[in-house]
Design an enzyme around this catalytic site. Sequence first.
Site, PDB file in Angstrom:
ATOM      1  N   GLY A  14       0.824  -1.204   0.000  1.00  0.00           N
ATOM      2  CA  GLY A  14       0.000   0.000   0.000  1.00  0.00           C
ATOM      3  C   GLY A  14       0.856   1.251   0.000  1.00  0.00           C
ATOM      4  O   GLY A  14       0.497   2.262   0.598  1.00  0.00           O
ATOM      5  N   ASN A  88       1.395  -2.196   5.376  1.00  0.00           N
ATOM      6  CA  ASN A  88       0.680  -0.940   5.527  1.00  0.00           C
ATOM      7  C   ASN A  88      -0.646  -0.890   4.782  1.00  0.00           C
ATOM      8  O   ASN A  88      -1.509  -0.078   5.099  1.00  0.00           O
ATOM      9  CB  ASN A  88       1.583   0.205   5.028  1.00  0.00           C
ATOM     10  N   SER A 140      -3.703   1.535  13.993  1.00  0.00           N
ATOM     11  CA  SER A 140      -4.374   2.820  14.156  1.00  0.00           C
ATOM     12  C   SER A 140      -4.778   2.984  15.610  1.00  0.00           C
ATOM     13  O   SER A 140      -4.873   2.002  16.349  1.00  0.00           O
ATOM     14  CB  SER A 140      -5.625   2.876  13.266  1.00  0.00           C
ATOM     15  N   TYR A 154     -13.438  -1.034  10.116  1.00  0.00           N
ATOM     16  CA  TYR A 154     -12.040  -0.596  10.129  1.00  0.00           C
ATOM     17  C   TYR A 154     -11.432  -0.770  11.522  1.00  0.00           C
ATOM     18  O   TYR A 154     -10.332  -1.319  11.673  1.00  0.00           O
ATOM     19  CB  TYR A 154     -11.967   0.869   9.692  1.00  0.00           C
ATOM     20  N   ALA A 156     -12.328  -2.763  13.896  1.00  0.00           N
ATOM     21  CA  ALA A 156     -12.169  -4.182  14.214  1.00  0.00           C
ATOM     22  C   ALA A 156     -10.895  -4.744  13.598  1.00  0.00           C
ATOM     23  O   ALA A 156     -10.173  -5.538  14.229  1.00  0.00           O
ATOM     24  CB  ALA A 156     -13.389  -4.965  13.717  1.00  0.00           C
ATOM     25  N   LYS A 158      -8.155  -3.057  12.786  1.00  0.00           N
ATOM     26  CA  LYS A 158      -6.958  -2.465  13.377  1.00  0.00           C
ATOM     27  C   LYS A 158      -6.676  -3.039  14.766  1.00  0.00           C
ATOM     28  O   LYS A 158      -5.523  -3.205  15.158  1.00  0.00           O
ATOM     29  CB  LYS A 158      -7.111  -0.933  13.417  1.00  0.00           C
ATOM     30  N   ILE A 187      -3.758  11.694  10.373  1.00  0.00           N
ATOM     31  CA  ILE A 187      -2.629  12.062   9.532  1.00  0.00           C
ATOM     32  C   ILE A 187      -3.166  12.651   8.231  1.00  0.00           C
ATOM     33  O   ILE A 187      -4.138  12.146   7.662  1.00  0.00           O
ATOM     34  CB  ILE A 187      -1.758  10.824   9.219  1.00  0.00           C
TER      35      ILE A 187
END
Length: 254
Positions: A14, A88, A140, A154, A156, A158, A187
């Site tokens: 990524g 990533n 994250s 998302y 879950a 991370k 970010i």
Amino acid sequence: MTQSLKGRSVVVTGGSKGIGKGIARVFALSGAKVAIVARHPDQAEAAAAEIGHGAFGVVGDVTSLASIESALEVAAKRSGGIDVLCANAGIFPQARLEDMTSQQWDEVVDTNLKGTFHAVKAAVPYLKTSDQGRVVLTSSITGPITGFPGWSHYGATKAGQLGFMRTACIELARYGITVNAVMPGNIVTEGLAGLGDDYQKTMAASIPLKRLGRVEDIGHAALYFASKEAGYVTGQTLIVDGGQILPESLEALA
């Protein structure tokens, strides 16, 4: 620390945009041989050309074990092995729980969580032959620590990455391979820009340092975990969020 990455072979999944491109840039500027893995060849090559310093693009899709195995084989042949994997690749489409479909859930899990497993599994044969084998996951704060509407899938994944890390680091320790995770806050990336100026201003106001992070901030954290100096650090997380998770409320920042 910078010198310990010079000449090392680094793969960033990524890596064609956002945090991944920031990580790739930091490693390339540190003298590493960086392979940028992305699904689209034009995006991988464009990111490599922008970064320069010998970075090169490789086509690979982390949702497919065969695809990422092929990508890492190409990267290893070109760079003479793989010393560092930065897992990533990730997506974060918003969908509230009541509206989310099973397909939307599966798409995020397949990329973010299963994709992490695929990338690490594919990298292990190469990392085992390195004297500085490193795995750095991009997790994250969302999921492991915080939540945000629309990101239950998302979050879950991370949180799941950290559960994966804590066992993977034990299994791979016998080979001298370390496994750690960086946990970004908000970010500035292409994806964050899509959430709008009001969102960014609100988030910046809730951060003690009063600004959103830069992709390079995550790159430098990943660089530490990949360094020779971090050889005795494994199964750990590093929050890079400008202090975002600390205030109990906005009143604490008044």
